[in-house]
Motif scaffolding. Structure first.
Motif, short mmCIF file in Angstrom:
data_model
loop_
_atom_site.label_atom_id
_atom_site.label_comp_id
_atom_site.label_asym_id
_atom_site.label_seq_id
_atom_site.Cartn_x
_atom_site.Cartn_y
_atom_site.Cartn_z
N TYR A 71 -8.72 -1.43 2.82
CA TYR A 71 -8.76 -2.72 2.87
C TYR A 71 -9.37 -2.35 1.13
N ILE A 72 -8.62 -3.00 0.25
CA ILE A 72 -8.94 -2.36 -1.06
C ILE A 72 -9.58 -3.57 -2.22
N ALA A 73 -9.91 -4.55 -1.73
CA ALA A 73 -10.28 -5.35 -1.89
C ALA A 73 -8.97 -6.61 -2.97
N SER A 74 -7.50 -5.75 -2.82
CA SER A 74 -7.01 -6.53 -3.79
C SER A 74 -5.65 -6.77 -2.75
N MET A 75 -5.31 -8.08 -3.66
CA MET A 75 -4.26 -8.61 -2.10
C MET A 75 -3.03 -7.74 -2.38
N VAL A 76 -2.73 -7.14 -3.52
CA VAL A 76 -1.39 -6.79 -3.76
C VAL A 76 -0.95 -5.97 -3.78
N ALA A 77 -2.31 -4.71 -3.49
CA ALA A 77 -2.57 -3.71 -2.85
C ALA A 77 -2.58 -3.39 -1.81
N ASP A 78 -2.67 -4.33 -1.18
CA ASP A 78 -3.05 -4.07 0.26
C ASP A 78 -1.79 -4.79 1.09
N LEU B 11 -1.52 0.37 10.42
CA LEU B 11 -2.53 -0.06 9.01
C LEU B 11 -2.99 -1.08 9.35
N TYR B 12 -4.65 -2.00 9.29
CA TYR B 12 -5.17 -2.77 9.55
C TYR B 12 -5.70 -3.17 8.43
N SER B 13 -5.95 -4.36 7.23
CA SER B 13 -6.16 -4.70 6.45
C SER B 13 -7.05 -6.31 6.26
N ARG C 287 1.06 -1.96 0.11
CA ARG C 287 0.77 -0.76 0.69
C ARG C 287 1.44 -0.91 2.36
N ASN C 288 1.29 -1.88 3.09
CA ASN C 288 1.40 -2.66 4.40
C ASN C 288 3.05 -2.79 4.58
N LEU C 289 3.53 -3.12 3.95
CA LEU C 289 5.37 -3.07 3.43
C LEU C 289 5.88 -2.61 3.37
N ILE C 290 5.25 -1.60 2.46
CA ILE C 290 6.03 -0.06 2.76
C ILE C 290 5.98 1.02 4.26
N LYS C 291 4.25 0.60 4.21
CA LYS C 291 4.12 1.60 5.71
C LYS C 291 4.10 0.76 6.99
N GLY C 292 4.15 -0.25 6.53
CA GLY C 292 3.55 -0.94 8.20
C GLY C 292 2.00 -1.37 8.32
N GLY C 293 1.47 -2.62 8.16
CA GLY C 293 0.58 -3.48 8.64
C GLY C 293 0.22 -4.47 8.15
N VAL C 294 -0.60 -4.82 9.21
CA VAL C 294 -1.12 -6.70 8.47
C VAL C 294 -3.02 -6.47 7.96
N PHE C 295 -2.52 -7.42 6.79
CA PHE C 295 -3.48 -7.54 6.44
C PHE C 295 -3.77 -9.09 6.27
N CYS C 296 -5.08 -9.24 6.56
CA CYS C 296 -5.56 -10.98 6.25
C CYS C 296 -7.00 -11.36 6.26
#
Ligand code: P6P
Length: 334
Positions: A243-250, A206-208, A253-262
């Motif tokens: 990417y849902i434009a809510s930093m906490v939610a993005d 997942l990439y955000s 989700r990435n913490l639980i499923k694996g992903g990168v936020f930028c």
């Protein structure tokens, strides 16, 4: 059926993690939990009560203040002022920091930075929003808190956490000894331990990124956004955009499923959009404690020496190997 562990029980049990703990931090974390439960009730009925719509003011960021922003801000300020553990606060919704000069708070040992309701523009479309907080030990020696108490590096955080008001309401926090998540049980009005010792997967798909800004991304970020779309089953590509434009939610989700936020520097936000003190540092503390990486793309977020309360920084954080790949592209392509 295993015993339900409430947030207060957990905080109390973990108090021994702090040498010379006298219970103030435990009480402060508990106060945050209570305030978030009050806010959660209002968020859950936002569509019903005429509290939607812009408050009419704009905050220091120039963003219209949703009424719930102001409500949440006031709830936390009251909780911190009355709790007696905090000598001053700094919040996204307040231009300057707020020293507490009431008897019980003036000499308290902690300061708190917080974003009372991050992503609040999502409220009237029923998308998850969040509260983000950082707790620091004051460094000023007398009277109410001072500006220097807030301009500490993220590495000085005593605790940090977030509340996500989503399909369920969760409080996730760290005191530097791992990350634990608690889900609010509306039936008993308690946060209950549901995600003990949270660890971000090293890899994920997942990439955000807000790719609407692609044309103003640096070369390395554009290369990464191109790379994730290539067909390569051996690396699980193409990845999925989330990417849902809510930093906490993005990030949750990435913490639980694996992903990168930028959220990098863009033409509209040359220093990045997210704020160091009450968005990037607390989320970076959580991500690092969960085994991930939190960087600007060029330096560790928690090593940045803050200069102003509302300064913005680029943010790149999440699963270790995914962030590592982005850094590799930045290194190679700028
Ligand atoms: P954009 C919400 O307003 C926020 O501060 C973060 O929660 C979120 O990650 C970001 O801004 C979204 O910004 O420009 O993609 O809408």
């Amino acid at each position: 059926m295993s015993k339900v562990v409430t947030l207060n029980e957990f905080i109390h049990d973990r108090q021994a993690d702090f040498p010379f703990a006298t219970g103030e931090l435990s009480q402060l974390l508990s106060d945050i939990g209570v305030a978030s439960k009050v806010i959660n009730k209002e968020i859950n009925k936002a569509g019903l009560v005429d509290i939607l719509g812009a408050f009419g003011n704009t905050n220091v960021q120039g963003e219209e203040q949703q009424k719930l922003d102001v409500y949440a801000d006031n709830q936390f300020i009251d909780a911190f002022r009355n709790g007696g553990e905090v000598c001053a606060i700094a919040s996204e919704e307040n231009d300057d920091y707020l020293p507490f000069d009431n008897e019980g708070s003036r000499d308290a040992k902690y300061v708190v930075t917080f974003d009372p309701l991050d992503g609040s523009s999502n409220i009237d479309v029923n998308v998850s929003v969040g509260t983000i907080f950082s707790i620091y030990r004051r460094i000023s020696t007398e009277g109410s808190g001072k500006i220097e108490d807030f301009l500490q590096k993220g590495t000085e955080q005593i605790a940090a956490g977030y509340v996500i008001y989503g399909s369920s309401t969760m409080l996730v926090y760290t005191t530097g000894k791992g990350v634990n998540g608690f889900t609010l049980d509306p039936g008993i009005g308690e946060y209950c331990l549901s995600h003990p010792d949270m660890k971000a997967p090293d890899d994920g798909r997942l990439y955000s990124f807000n790719e609407g800004n692609y044309n103003t991304f640096s070369g390395g970020l554009q290369k990464y956004c191109d790379w994730v779309k290539e067909e390569d089953p051996s690396t699980g590509r193409p990845y999925s955009a989330r990417y849902i434009a809510s930093m906490v939610a993005d990030i949750h989700r990435n913490l639980i499923k694996g992903g990168v936020f930028c959220y990098p520097a863009t033409s509209g936000s040359p220093d990045g959009k997210l704020r160091l003190l009450y968005e990037c540092n607390p989320m970076a503390f959580i991500v690092e404690q969960a085994g991930g990486i939190a960087t600007t793309g060029y330096e560790r977020i928690m090593e940045i020496q803050p200069t102003t309360l509302h300064q913005r920084v680029p943010a790149l954080m999440g699963s270790k190997n995914m962030v590592g790949k982005v850094l590799e592209m930045i290194e190679k392509y700028g």
